[in-house]
Design a protein around this motif. Structure first.
Motif, short mmCIF file in Angstrom:
data_model
loop_
_atom_site.label_atom_id
_atom_site.label_comp_id
_atom_site.label_asym_id
_atom_site.label_seq_id
_atom_site.Cartn_x
_atom_site.Cartn_y
_atom_site.Cartn_z
N HIS A 58 0.75 -0.97 0.05
CA HIS A 58 -0.50 0.13 -0.32
C HIS A 58 1.03 0.94 -0.18
CE1 HIS A 58 -3.28 -2.34 0.23
NE2 HIS A 58 -3.14 -2.95 0.98
N PRO A 59 0.85 2.34 -1.17
CA PRO A 59 0.71 3.46 -0.73
C PRO A 59 1.66 4.26 0.55
CG PRO A 59 -0.97 4.02 -1.53
CD PRO A 59 -1.03 2.69 -1.24
N ALA A 60 3.34 3.95 1.08
CA ALA A 60 3.66 4.62 1.85
C ALA A 60 3.25 5.79 2.45
CB ALA A 60 5.42 4.09 2.34
N GLN A 61 2.96 5.89 3.72
CA GLN A 61 2.38 8.03 3.83
C GLN A 61 3.87 8.58 3.58
OE1 GLN A 61 -0.85 9.06 4.35
NE2 GLN A 61 -0.93 6.57 3.47
N ASP A 62 4.62 8.28 4.80
CA ASP A 62 5.88 9.22 4.02
C ASP A 62 6.90 8.98 2.87
OD1 ASP A 62 5.58 9.28 7.12
OD2 ASP A 62 7.28 7.73 7.49
N PRO A 63 7.69 10.13 3.18
CA PRO A 63 7.72 9.87 1.06
C PRO A 63 9.30 9.90 0.95
CG PRO A 63 7.84 12.05 1.90
CD PRO A 63 6.97 11.20 2.62
N VAL A 64 9.55 8.42 0.51
CA VAL A 64 11.09 7.87 0.83
C VAL A 64 11.05 7.00 -0.48
CG1 VAL A 64 11.84 6.08 2.45
CG2 VAL A 64 10.85 7.64 3.31
N VAL A 65 11.71 7.77 -1.31
CA VAL A 65 12.46 6.90 -2.67
C VAL A 65 13.77 6.00 -1.81
CG1 VAL A 65 13.47 6.68 -4.80
CG2 VAL A 65 12.03 9.21 -3.12
N LEU A 66 13.55 4.86 -2.94
CA LEU A 66 14.46 3.21 -2.55
C LEU A 66 15.44 3.50 -4.01
CD1 LEU A 66 16.34 1.65 -1.33
CD2 LEU A 66 14.09 -0.53 -2.04
N PHE A 67 16.91 3.42 -3.56
CA PHE A 67 18.11 2.74 -4.67
C PHE A 67 18.24 1.95 -3.91
CE2 PHE A 67 21.54 2.04 -7.12
CZ PHE A 67 20.78 2.56 -8.09
N PHE A 68 18.27 0.32 -4.58
CA PHE A 68 18.78 -0.88 -4.44
C PHE A 68 19.51 -1.58 -4.99
CE2 PHE A 68 17.32 -5.02 -2.32
CZ PHE A 68 18.78 -5.14 -1.60
N ALA A 137 9.69 2.42 1.48
CA ALA A 137 9.99 3.17 0.17
C ALA A 137 8.08 3.30 -0.45
CB ALA A 137 10.95 2.37 -0.63
N ARG A 138 8.01 5.04 -0.67
CA ARG A 138 6.92 4.66 -1.84
C ARG A 138 7.28 4.90 -3.23
NH1 ARG A 138 1.45 7.85 -1.25
NH2 ARG A 138 1.11 8.35 -3.06
N ALA A 139 8.45 4.58 -3.42
CA ALA A 139 9.13 5.15 -5.05
C ALA A 139 10.15 3.83 -4.84
CB ALA A 139 9.20 5.92 -5.03
N PHE A 140 10.69 3.38 -6.57
CA PHE A 140 12.02 3.13 -6.47
C PHE A 140 12.28 3.85 -7.72
CE2 PHE A 140 15.08 0.33 -8.55
CZ PHE A 140 15.38 -0.51 -7.70
N VAL A 141 13.63 4.03 -7.50
CA VAL A 141 14.42 5.16 -8.65
C VAL A 141 15.19 4.23 -9.15
CG1 VAL A 141 15.56 6.28 -6.67
CG2 VAL A 141 14.86 7.33 -8.99
N ASP A 142 15.60 4.58 -10.30
CA ASP A 142 17.05 3.82 -10.90
C ASP A 142 17.52 4.84 -11.37
OD1 ASP A 142 19.44 2.44 -11.74
OD2 ASP A 142 17.63 0.63 -12.58
N VAL A 143 18.80 4.77 -11.01
CA VAL A 143 19.11 6.96 -11.51
C VAL A 143 20.19 6.09 -12.42
CG1 VAL A 143 17.71 8.92 -10.68
CG2 VAL A 143 20.39 7.54 -9.77
N GLY A 144 21.09 5.11 -12.95
CA GLY A 144 21.45 4.38 -13.37
C GLY A 144 22.25 4.73 -14.43
N LEU A 145 23.24 5.33 -15.42
CA LEU A 145 23.63 5.84 -16.99
C LEU A 145 24.99 4.75 -17.08
CD1 LEU A 145 24.11 9.55 -14.99
CD2 LEU A 145 22.39 8.45 -16.39
N GLY A 146 24.35 4.47 -18.83
CA GLY A 146 25.50 4.21 -19.48
C GLY A 146 24.29 2.38 -18.55
N GLY A 147 25.66 0.91 -19.73
CA GLY A 147 25.64 0.22 -19.62
C GLY A 147 24.85 -0.49 -20.37
#
Length: 241
Positions: A58-68, A137-147
């Motif tokens: 369920h959508p977390a109430q706290d604005p937490v972004v995860l990069f894993f 987390a409320r969102a997952f982010v992948d900010v990878g560049l290249g590869g």
């Protein structure tokens, strides 16, 4: 000179096999350019199927972004470093109380120092339990560049039902539609806008969560993805009969 030598070496190896697999169309095109008319097919990476068995988030109430992800891998390291410098400060200005969890092994000292001096960032060097991270987390982010290849970490986040925001590089090769399964940004400002939307709009959150998980069930599980391997084995048997 070295690149030409490696290209010839790879081409010779590829032509030794009846069938060669790549995990994405882009990789297949690259292998075909090396090996000529080699039979190159798609065998996509798959998500951890056990994630689909876990109950819906369920959508977390706290604005937490995860990069894993593995933090020593250059595309991850460069992407996270740039996001900490160019993207996350803007997100903090737009979303009050937002936090960024950076989890994974292999963080170099440069990243450790940058994370420590960036407000709102928590670096977790050894993530023993992924479920605790997904639930925070409320969102997952992948900010990878290249590869090259495709990002299994994105597939796993989708399988868990955590909405994903990704750079174009990170999403490349995956059979995803921007705005339906993930949100894709071409630059830091796009990524920030997409994260702000997921962090504040429950409707967008639920749409991405449900459609992302459905995509994994229909495309990125072994029972579906590995049918290409069954077909290849049947083709090879026919050739040898």
């Amino acid at each position: 000179v070295e690149a030409a030598r490696v290209r010839r070496y790879e081409g010779n190896i590829l032509r030794r096999f009846d069938v060669v697999f790549a995990v994405s169309e882009q990789d297949r095109d690259a292998l075909r350019s090396i090996a000529g008319r080699a039979d190159v097919r798609i065998l996509p990476n798959v998500a951890d199927a056990a994630l689909l068995e876990r109950p819906a988030l369920h959508p977390a109430q706290d604005p937490v972004v995860l990069f894993f992800g593995t933090l020593s891998w250059p595309p991850n390291l460069e992407g996270v470093t740039r996001f900490l410098r160019d993207g996350f400060p803007t997100l903090r200005w737009e979303i009050s109380g937002v936090r960024l969890l950076i989890a994974g092994a292999g963080a170099p000292e440069s990243l450790t120092t940058l994370a420590a001096r960036t407000p709102g960032v928590e670096l977790i060097r050894e993530a023993a339990a992924d479920e605790a991270l997904y639930r925070r987390a409320r969102a997952f982010v992948d900010v990878g560049l290249g590869g090259s290849g495709t990002r299994v970490k994105i597939l796993n986040a989708l399988a868990r039902g955590l909405p994903v925001v990704a750079t174009a590089d990170a999403a490349r090769g995956l059979d995803v539609t921007d705005g339906e399964h993930v949100l894709v940004g071409t630059g830091a400002s796009d990524v920030v806008r997409a994260l702000a939307l997921v962090l504040t709009d429950d409707g967008t959150w639920r749409t991405l969560s449900e459609r992302g998980r459905a995509l994994i069930r229909t495309r990125y599980i072994p029972e579906v993805a590995f049918s290409a391997l069954d077909d290849a084995l049947a083709t090879v048997r026919e050739r040898n009969d």
